[in-house]
Design an enzyme around this catalytic site. Structure first.
Site, PDB file in Angstrom:
ATOM      1  N   LYS A   1      15.059  62.929  78.647  1.00 21.37           N
ATOM      2  CA  LYS A   1      14.410  63.006  79.956  1.00 21.37           C
ATOM      3  C   LYS A   1      15.409  63.688  80.880  1.00 21.37           C
ATOM      4  O   LYS A   1      16.441  63.121  81.226  1.00 21.37           O
ATOM      5  CB  LYS A   1      14.078  61.610  80.479  1.00 21.37           C
ATOM      6  CG  LYS A   1      13.330  61.647  81.799  1.00 21.37           C
ATOM      7  CD  LYS A   1      12.815  60.271  82.175  1.00 21.37           C
ATOM      8  CE  LYS A   1      11.773  60.347  83.277  1.00 21.37           C
ATOM      9  NZ  LYS A   1      12.290  60.902  84.530  1.00 21.37           N
TER      10      LYS A   1
ATOM     11  N   SER B   1       3.417  61.193  86.741  1.00 26.18           N
ATOM     12  CA  SER B   1       4.739  60.639  86.448  1.00 26.18           C
ATOM     13  C   SER B   1       4.645  59.794  85.181  1.00 26.18           C
ATOM     14  O   SER B   1       3.593  59.733  84.543  1.00 26.18           O
ATOM     15  CB  SER B   1       5.276  59.850  87.630  1.00 26.18           C
ATOM     16  OG  SER B   1       4.320  58.934  88.039  1.00 26.18           O
TER      17      SER B   1
ATOM     18  N   CYS C   1      59.938  52.827  94.938  1.00 26.28           N
ATOM     19  CA  CYS C   1      61.394  52.919  95.094  1.00 26.28           C
ATOM     20  C   CYS C   1      61.808  54.009  96.077  1.00 26.28           C
ATOM     21  O   CYS C   1      62.984  54.207  96.339  1.00 26.28           O
ATOM     22  CB  CYS C   1      62.051  53.165  93.742  1.00 26.28           C
ATOM     23  SG  CYS C   1      61.720  54.815  93.105  1.00 26.28           S
TER      24      CYS C   1
ATOM     25  N   ASP D   1      29.312  91.948  77.974  1.00 26.16           N
ATOM     26  CA  ASP D   1      28.809  92.011  79.346  1.00 26.16           C
ATOM     27  C   ASP D   1      28.782  93.463  79.821  1.00 26.16           C
ATOM     28  O   ASP D   1      27.857  93.891  80.512  1.00 26.16           O
ATOM     29  CB  ASP D   1      29.710  91.206  80.287  1.00 26.16           C
ATOM     30  CG  ASP D   1      29.553  89.710  80.043  1.00 26.16           C
ATOM     31  OD1 ASP D   1      28.775  89.338  79.135  1.00 26.16           O
ATOM     32  OD2 ASP D   1      30.225  88.934  80.745  1.00 26.16           O
TER      33      ASP D   1
ATOM     34  N   GLU E   1      11.926  71.194  83.635  1.00 27.56           N
ATOM     35  CA  GLU E   1      12.813  70.799  84.719  1.00 27.56           C
ATOM     36  C   GLU E   1      13.872  71.867  84.984  1.00 27.56           C
ATOM     37  O   GLU E   1      14.481  72.402  84.040  1.00 27.56           O
ATOM     38  CB  GLU E   1      13.533  69.489  84.391  1.00 27.56           C
ATOM     39  CG  GLU E   1      12.612  68.327  84.149  1.00 27.56           C
ATOM     40  CD  GLU E   1      12.550  67.352  85.316  1.00 27.56           C
ATOM     41  OE1 GLU E   1      11.429  66.889  85.630  1.00 27.56           O
ATOM     42  OE2 GLU E   1      13.595  67.038  85.905  1.00 27.56           O
TER      43      GLU E   1
HETATM   44  S1  IVH Z   1       6.646  64.655  79.977  1.00 32.94           S
HETATM   45  C1  IVH Z   1       2.408  63.234  82.158  1.00 32.94           C
HETATM   46  N1  IVH Z   1       9.061  65.115  79.194  1.00 32.94           N
HETATM   47  O1  IVH Z   1      10.045  63.073  84.353  1.00 32.94           O
HETATM   48  C2  IVH Z   1       3.840  63.464  82.432  1.00 32.94           C
HETATM   49  N2  IVH Z   1       8.715  64.686  81.496  1.00 32.94           N
HETATM   50  O2  IVH Z   1       9.019  60.567  85.522  1.00 32.94           O
HETATM   51  C3  IVH Z   1       4.514  63.984  81.217  1.00 32.94           C
HETATM   52  N3  IVH Z   1      10.764  64.753  82.844  1.00 32.94           N
HETATM   53  O3  IVH Z   1       7.344  64.402  86.084  1.00 32.94           O
HETATM   54  C4  IVH Z   1       5.903  64.330  81.502  1.00 32.94           C
HETATM   55  N4  IVH Z   1      12.129  65.262  81.195  1.00 32.94           N
HETATM   56  O4  IVH Z   1       9.335  65.935  85.648  1.00 32.94           O
HETATM   57  C5  IVH Z   1       8.275  64.829  80.239  1.00 32.94           C
HETATM   58  N5  IVH Z   1      11.168  65.561  78.332  1.00 32.94           N
HETATM   59  C6  IVH Z   1      10.374  65.285  79.372  1.00 32.94           C
HETATM   60  C7  IVH Z   1      10.887  65.150  80.674  1.00 32.94           C
HETATM   61  C8  IVH Z   1      10.022  64.841  81.713  1.00 32.94           C
HETATM   62  C9  IVH Z   1      12.022  65.018  82.490  1.00 32.94           C
HETATM   63  C10 IVH Z   1      10.316  64.440  84.209  1.00 32.94           C
HETATM   64  C11 IVH Z   1       9.036  65.132  84.574  1.00 32.94           C
HETATM   65  C12 IVH Z   1       8.081  64.054  84.977  1.00 32.94           C
HETATM   66  C13 IVH Z   1       9.005  62.931  85.280  1.00 32.94           C
HETATM   67  C14 IVH Z   1       8.264  61.633  85.083  1.00 32.94           C
END
Ligand code: IVH
Length: 679
Positions: A118, A80, A415, A31, A177
């Protein structure tokens, strides 16, 4: 060297080390070395602002305060995903994909799927032009998001300039994300509590709140991370035709991506990966709420296309939820066998991951304070992996002034003896060896299956015998007046006689189980077995010294001290003598081969509900015996321990040819592995 070149060089060196540190977790310099290079750059930039580069790490500290966020339209919408809640629904997804392709005259198309985590964070789209981070937007309504470029730049795991590779020319939106790692979240919340600021309910809320700061200097102080999972708009870049290849390009460009990333060549493999991801969930450094499955071939994705709001070529395989919100009704204090005081949250019953939870452990006094919990709070309850529920945090917005502080007692609630808490110890203890709560727990432990195994002497019966003055300690069990017992409402002549028989039977016992039954702190089944293998006979137990104890494998200072403490208490020694005089026949042990026991390297999965033990107790017994307990079944599982209402795991076990054991069989295996005299 020309000044401008030195600036360029410093930016490149610093970005490289930043990448090693924040993305690869493999720092190459200290660091202090980093700081010194950074200060050199800072000084050069201060006197030559015209040479400041767009990817300089100095861009990460946060900039001007905005009055509002601007909008950014997504050139490719952020959609989504449909959800599959279990293996059946993933199976349906696979059938849907194949049916659709058959309809498109592609019945023979070979479909492979990528499987990845996910992430449970906040979706963002990052625009890179010729390798430089240009702008960043939230998902918004999927069509238009908010411009959070300045906030995004503060995230160290996001490259300000893409590393070498195919993506460094042209335009690409990287999607992923923003989240907070679990450890970072805990630390961050602790700091907030220390500053009397309201803690966040979970990492996702904290990440979302952090990205929505108009002052990016505040965002810069938040421990945010970014994981990329795909792309949106692309121009002037020739991407490969397979999703997994694109993902390796994205990874090479400098992003963190899902560490769990597989190609499943059929439905069976897909379901296997789903189970595997589920099993690893609790150990992950961040929260995930499932897996995402994508058709690997991009040409096939194009054919499959989209529905209203989601693609046909991908699905989220959700995990059963492990978090729920409920009310903290009260805090109870439990006194354990060794006097350990454990606060227990009494909750308004709530279903968490399919199990109704009404109590949760709070571990110890500090934990309540660290979490800032008040009685009456709405709290987030989580089941950790498959096991014990815990209270994670409270919902600050739900406080209405009616909540009250919990006063941790100074005295044992049973106790009334003053509690002790040695310095540096997290746990308070009741030091009174005659504390009725401790006595009850000790007797229960003594009678338990893995100890001397007194049939028909469960928790309630122990309390009954104590309350009715039939026993005061362990040895009294063998002096019970059965005539009196048979007159009491809980017992009949028959059940009293049965208990008398079980007590008689329990007197014939192997040394290791006898030692375990004594309930010495830190001496579980495994340690008891190791001690027994060293001392052979009970007579040697009394003359154990620190020197001898240290020759026993796995016995360290803490265990040794606890055993010596026990031996130094005249009452405990008297108990052992008493038991021997009452007719205990403690069988000698010549040698026990513990290293190669049955449980070693075997993996167990426990499902359903059991008669004699809770799932946690079975888990502990298996682990004490050297086995591993996992929460989901795969080909690697050796045994499924199935109780009542075993459900889908039972079916899966038969499908995978995993051997199934019932509670009774497991217990006898455990006992055998401890009493075998393998000379
Ligand atoms: S692919 C066409 N891969 O989940 C959408 N999404 O419920 C393709 N998410 O809006 C999305 N991990 O923000 C994808 N490994 C992943 C993900 C992911 C989290 C989120 C993403 C999406 C939401 C859908």
């Amino acid at each position: 060297m020309i000044l401008q070149n030195r600036i360029k060089e410093l930016v490149s060196i610093l970005n490289d080390h930043g990448y090693r540190y924040h993305v690869l977790s493999q720092p190459a310099i200290s660091d202090a070395e980093y700081d010194s290079l950074y200060r050199e750059l800072e000084a050069l930039e201060a006197s030559n602002p015209e040479f400041i580069l767009p990817d300089s790490p100095s861009k990460r500290v946060g900039g001007q305060i905005l009055s509002e966020f601007q909008s950014i339209a997504h050139q490719v919408p952020m959609l989504s995903l449909d959800n599959a809640m279990n293996a059946e629904e993933l199976t349906e997804f696979d059938s849907r994909v194949k049916r659709f392709l058959a309809k498109e005259d592609l019945p023979e198309a070979e479909v492979t799927y990528t499987v990845e985590y996910k992430f449970d964070g906040v979706a963002c789209s990052l625009r890179y032009q010729d390798g430089i981070l240009l702008s960043a937007a939230t998902r918004g309504d999927g069509q238009v998001g908010e411009d959070i470029t300045e906030n995004i730049k503060t995230i160290n795991s996001i490259p300000l300039r893409l590393r070498s590779g195919l993506l460094a020319k042209g335009t690409i939106d990287i999607r992923g994300e923003v989240l907070i790692l679990k450890d970072d979240f805990l630390k961050f919340n602790q700091q907030r509590i220390a500053k009397e600021e309201a803690p966040f309910a979970n990492p996702r809320n904290a990440a979302s709140g952090s990205l929505r700061q108009l002052d990016s200097k505040i965002t810069a102080e938040r421990p945010l991370s970014f994981f990329a999972y795909g792309y949106g708009f692309v121009s002037d870049i020739n991407l490969p035709e397979e999703t997994n290849q694109v993902m390796s390009l994205i990874k090479d460009a400098g992003f963190s991506t899902s560490s769990f990333y597989y190609l499943a060549s059929n439905l069976f493999e897909l379901l296997e990966y789903y189970q595997q991801a589920l099993a690893q969930r609790a150990q992950l450094p961040f929260d995930v709420d499932g897996i995402v499955v994508k058709v690997n071939s991009i040409p096939l994705q194009k054919i499959l296309g989209f529905k209203q709001r989601s693609p046909r070529w991908a699905i989220a395989g959700k995990f059963p939820p492990v978090e729920a919100i409920t009310k903290l009704l009260n805090i109870d204090i439990q006194v354990g066998r060794t006097g350990a005081i454990t606060p227990v949250a009494i909750l308004e019953p709530v279903t968490v991951g399919g199990v109704v939870v009404s109590r949760a452990t709070l571990h110890n006094q500090d934990e309540i304070e660290r979490k800032g919990l008040l009685i009456g709070d709405r709290v987030v309850v989580k089941r950790q992996g498959d096991v014990i529920p815990a209270v994670i945090s409270f919902i600050a917005e739900a406080r209405d002034g009616t909540q009250v502080k919990f006063i941790f007692p100074n005295n044992c609630p049973v106790c009334e003896t003053e509690l002790v808490r040695p310095e540096g110890d997290a746990v308070s203890r009741c030091p009174n060896n005659h504390c009725p709560a401790k006595t009850a727990e000790r007797i229960r432990h003594f009678a338990s299956k893995a100890a001397v195994d007194i049939d028909g002497l469960g928790e309630r019966n122990v309390s009954f015998l104590l309350e009715n003055g039939l026993i005061k300690n362990i040895a009294d069990l063998y002096r019970i007046d059965f005539g009196r017992l048979a007159e009491l409402p809980r017992y009949t002549e028959y059940s009293a006689q049965k208990l008398a028989q079980s007590l008689e039977d329990s007197k014939s016992i192997t040394l290791d189980r006898f030692i375990y039954a004594l309930g010495i702190r830190h001496v579980g089944v495994r340690t008891a077995k190791l001690i027994a293998a060293t001392i052979y006979k009970i007579e040697n137990f009394f003359s154990l010294t620190q020197e001898i104890l240290f020759t026993i494998p796995e016995v360290g200072p803490e265990i040794a001290r606890s055993i010596l403490d026990f031996l130094n208490q005249p009452e405990e020694i008297a108990l052992v003598h008493d038991l021997l005089e009452l007719g205990f026949n403690v069988q000698e042990i010549k040698q026990i081969e513990i290293a190669d026991n049955f449980f070693k390297d075997k993996t167990f999965v426990i499902t359903g509900s059991f008669e004699k033990y809770s799932r946690d107790e079975l888990k502990e017994l298996i682990e004490n015996s050297g086995g591993k307990v996992s929460s989901s079944i795969s080909k690697k599982t050796d045994y499924l321990i199935a109780g009542e209402k075993a459900g889908s795991k039972l079916a899966k076990a038969s499908e995978l040819n995993v051997q199934i054991l019932e509670e009774e069989a497991l217990i006898s295996l455990i006992l055998n592995s401890y009493s075998d005299d393998k000379k």
